[in-house]
Design an enzyme around this catalytic site. Structure first.
Site, PDB file in Angstrom:
ATOM      1  N   LYS A  19       0.080   2.077   9.749  1.00 32.52           N
ATOM      2  CA  LYS A  19      -1.050   2.512   8.912  1.00 32.52           C
ATOM      3  C   LYS A  19      -1.613   1.586   7.923  1.00 32.52           C
ATOM      4  O   LYS A  19      -0.848   1.422   7.034  1.00 32.52           O
ATOM      5  CB  LYS A  19      -1.184   3.989   8.590  1.00 32.52           C
ATOM      6  CG  LYS A  19      -2.516   4.502   7.862  1.00 32.52           C
ATOM      7  CD  LYS A  19      -2.361   5.680   7.141  1.00 32.52           C
ATOM      8  CE  LYS A  19      -3.514   6.511   6.532  1.00 32.52           C
ATOM      9  NZ  LYS A  19      -3.255   7.737   6.097  1.00 32.52           N
TER      10      LYS A  19
ATOM     11  N   ARG B 109      -0.728  -2.361  -7.037  1.00 29.52           N
ATOM     12  CA  ARG B 109      -1.181  -3.594  -6.554  1.00 29.52           C
ATOM     13  C   ARG B 109      -2.101  -4.122  -7.544  1.00 29.52           C
ATOM     14  O   ARG B 109      -1.853  -5.636  -7.630  1.00 29.52           O
ATOM     15  CB  ARG B 109      -1.676  -3.244  -5.063  1.00 29.52           C
ATOM     16  CG  ARG B 109      -0.714  -2.809  -3.987  1.00 29.52           C
ATOM     17  CD  ARG B 109      -1.624  -2.286  -2.945  1.00 29.52           C
ATOM     18  NE  ARG B 109      -2.460  -3.080  -2.155  1.00 29.52           N
ATOM     19  CZ  ARG B 109      -2.145  -4.017  -1.232  1.00 29.52           C
ATOM     20  NH1 ARG B 109      -1.039  -4.237  -1.094  1.00 29.52           N
ATOM     21  NH2 ARG B 109      -2.824  -4.809  -0.827  1.00 29.52           N
TER      22      ARG B 109
ATOM     23  N   TYR C 127      -5.202 -19.006  11.212  1.00 24.24           N
ATOM     24  CA  TYR C 127      -4.238 -20.051  11.464  1.00 24.24           C
ATOM     25  C   TYR C 127      -3.088 -19.921  10.335  1.00 24.24           C
ATOM     26  O   TYR C 127      -2.106 -20.510  10.677  1.00 24.24           O
ATOM     27  CB  TYR C 127      -4.705 -21.259  11.751  1.00 24.24           C
ATOM     28  CG  TYR C 127      -5.334 -21.288  13.103  1.00 24.24           C
ATOM     29  CD1 TYR C 127      -4.911 -21.326  14.381  1.00 24.24           C
ATOM     30  CD2 TYR C 127      -6.708 -21.390  12.977  1.00 24.24           C
ATOM     31  CE1 TYR C 127      -5.512 -21.273  15.457  1.00 24.24           C
ATOM     32  CE2 TYR C 127      -7.713 -21.178  14.175  1.00 24.24           C
ATOM     33  CZ  TYR C 127      -7.152 -21.341  15.303  1.00 24.24           C
ATOM     34  OH  TYR C 127      -7.703 -21.451  16.644  1.00 24.24           O
TER      35      TYR C 127
ATOM     36  N   ARG D 299       0.697  -1.124   0.015  1.00 25.32           N
ATOM     37  CA  ARG D 299       0.040  -0.092  -0.073  1.00 25.32           C
ATOM     38  C   ARG D 299       0.894   1.254   0.083  1.00 25.32           C
ATOM     39  O   ARG D 299       1.865   1.190   0.800  1.00 25.32           O
ATOM     40  CB  ARG D 299      -0.833  -0.029   1.206  1.00 25.32           C
ATOM     41  CG  ARG D 299      -1.848  -1.370   1.207  1.00 25.32           C
ATOM     42  CD  ARG D 299      -2.492  -1.092   2.625  1.00 25.32           C
ATOM     43  NE  ARG D 299      -3.570  -2.423   2.600  1.00 25.32           N
ATOM     44  CZ  ARG D 299      -3.412  -3.702   2.776  1.00 25.32           C
ATOM     45  NH1 ARG D 299      -1.919  -4.205   3.353  1.00 25.32           N
ATOM     46  NH2 ARG D 299      -4.279  -4.641   2.899  1.00 25.32           N
TER      47      ARG D 299
ATOM     48  N   HIS E  48      -2.057   2.882  -5.407  1.00 22.51           N
ATOM     49  CA  HIS E  48      -2.609   1.892  -5.019  1.00 22.51           C
ATOM     50  C   HIS E  48      -2.872   0.964  -6.280  1.00 22.51           C
ATOM     51  O   HIS E  48      -3.013  -0.455  -6.215  1.00 22.51           O
ATOM     52  CB  HIS E  48      -3.966   2.152  -4.330  1.00 22.51           C
ATOM     53  CG  HIS E  48      -4.605   0.905  -3.336  1.00 22.51           C
ATOM     54  ND1 HIS E  48      -4.636   1.090  -1.924  1.00 22.51           N
ATOM     55  CD2 HIS E  48      -4.844  -0.010  -3.666  1.00 22.51           C
ATOM     56  CE1 HIS E  48      -4.968  -0.085  -1.726  1.00 22.51           C
ATOM     57  NE2 HIS E  48      -5.144  -0.814  -2.605  1.00 22.51           N
TER      58      HIS E  48
ATOM     59  N   HIS F  15      -3.452  -9.870   2.037  1.00 23.80           N
ATOM     60  CA  HIS F  15      -4.947  -9.938   2.056  1.00 23.80           C
ATOM     61  C   HIS F  15      -4.989 -11.360   2.693  1.00 23.80           C
ATOM     62  O   HIS F  15      -4.506 -12.360   2.528  1.00 23.80           O
ATOM     63  CB  HIS F  15      -5.374 -10.377   0.488  1.00 23.80           C
ATOM     64  CG  HIS F  15      -5.581  -9.322  -0.132  1.00 23.80           C
ATOM     65  ND1 HIS F  15      -5.655  -9.126  -1.524  1.00 23.80           N
ATOM     66  CD2 HIS F  15      -5.574  -7.501   0.291  1.00 23.80           C
ATOM     67  CE1 HIS F  15      -5.668  -7.862  -2.114  1.00 23.80           C
ATOM     68  NE2 HIS F  15      -5.581  -7.030  -0.891  1.00 23.80           N
TER      69      HIS F  15
END
Length: 413
Positions: free
Chosen positions: A276, A344, A376, A250, A341, A367
């Site tokens: 952030k 990405r 997990y 980001r 952005h 993500h």
């Protein structure tokens, strides 16, 4: 011009501007009791000679020249003469008009917005404060700055914001709407407004995500990469843009990055939990390609004496403005077409199309997988992502140079 050279009255603009001072103060009649006063030091002003209700002659100042032009002075004089003819005291009516003008000027949207802006200065850095006020001065004040804020209708705000929408500056539109809404909220909570005309307007505007995530097509990408490499302004910003193309993080994560998060020997960047945009409660490990390390070494020669990779210009303890990369892309001619952005999205598209594992791509983008598996699965696929992102950096190099190698599942085809 000497006063003896005056040829006509009312006094012309040329005469007003050119009248020279004398050794003593003097007045020249403009007409109907209005006089133009010139002092020995060159100061000029307007005065009205009038009769008080008691029948005595008196002088009333109407303001300095050139702030008060000839036309405005004559208008003010006519209003005060009418007051006198109606038996009113021109001095009292002048003061009443000044109060009314002051109240009106403090009730304009420009005054309200500046008051709101001033109330936020303690929480903003200098760059943010300048950017916010600049956006209002550019997009809002020309249309609504001198309007009474209570008289601006929701439909007028809608039209203004839709005009920005049509320009394709969706993120800026969204920010401006938010600034103006906050200004009205200040008026409402301080008892100066009942309603906020910007309430609900966002439901009928684009969300701003189109610009937040805007990115060029793959056909346009080589030209963009070449444009970034030739960015002619701040060198650290150019290096930052090139890093954004390589690491798929980001923009805020890179902009706020600190040198102590990088281990260039291990070719690893560890983004801490508190950064952030880190919403997953985990630190994020970012493998660094050879190209990324090379850029970081170059950047460290510029800013390595500071804790931050991209220290602000006015305050080195704070990062550069949150629009620094967006503005750089705008200067390159990519406004509305590419954002920080958006890199990405480009990385995700290219890596998916070339057969890399979805889990590896999602881990690189930080993500989290849904459900229990996301909680997990902390493996982060670091080894696989290291290989993947080195391939990606080589691929972008090939695009920029016009020599692209296609792969599928990591194998050359």
């Amino acid at each position: 011009m000497k006063r003896s050279e005056i040829k006509r009255r009312p006094l012309s603009d040329t005469t007003l501007a050119g009248l020279e001072p004398d050794t003593k103060e003097y007045r020249e009649q403009d007409g109907n009791g209005l006089y133009f006063r010139v002092k020995p030091d060159g100061q000029k002003s307007w005065q009205l000679r009038y009769k008080t209700p008691a029948g005595k002659w008196s002088w009333l100042g109407l303001g300095g020249y050139p702030e008060v032009s000839g036309a405005l002075a004559r208008q003010k004089a006519a209003e005060l003469r009418n007051d006198a003819a109606e038996g009113k005291n021109p001095m009292a009516t002048k003061q009443a008009r000044q109060v009314a003008e002051l109240e009106a000027s403090s009730s304009t949207f420009s005054a309200l917005a500046r008051e709101w802006h001033a109330s936020r200065l303690k929480t903003w850095d200098a760059g943010t404060a300048k950017r916010v006020l600049g956006a209002l001065e550019r997009h809002v004040f020309p249309a609504f700055g001198n309007r009474l804020y209570t008289g601006i209708l929701s439909m007028e705000w809608m039209e203004l914001l839709r005009g920005m929408e049509r320009q394709g500056i969706l993120e800026q539109m969204s920010r401006v709407r938010s600034y103006c809404k906050d200004a009205y909220d200040l008026a409402r909570v301080t008892g100066r407004a009942i309603n906020n005309p910007l309430d609900g307007v966002h439901k009928f505007l684009s969300s701003g995500k189109a610009e937040n995530y805007a990115h060029v097509s793959l056909e346009e990408l080589p030209a963009l990469l070449r444009a970034i490499r030739s960015y002619p302004h701040a060198k650290d910003v150019q290096l930052g843009l090139r890093l954004l193309t390589l690491v798929a993080v980001r923009p805020s994560e890179l902009r706020e990055a600190r040198w102590d998060e990088f281990d260039l020997d291990k070719r690893l960047w560890t983004i801490p939990v508190g950064r952030k945009g880190r919403k997953k409660g985990l630190e994020h490990l970012v493998p660094l390609s050879d190209q990324a390390v090379e850029l970081l070494v170059e950047l460290r020669r510029l800013t390595g004496s500071y804790p931050l990779l991209f220290p602000g210009r006015s305050d080195r303890t704070k990062p550069r403005s949150d629009t620094v990369f967006l503005m750089a892309l705008r200067r390159l001619g990519y406004e509305g077409r590419q954002t920080g952005h958006g890199f990405r999205h480009i990385a995700s598209t290219i890596l998916n199309e070339h057969g890399f594992e979805a889990d590896h791509i999602e881990a690189q983008l930080s993500h989290k997988a849904p459900g229990v598996r996301g909680i997990y699965n902390k493996a982060q696929y670091l080894a696989q992502r290291t290989t993947m992102m080195q391939w990606y950096a080589d691929y972008l190099d090939g695009l920029e140079k016009g020599n692209v190698v296609q792969v599928h599942f990591g194998k050359v085809v």
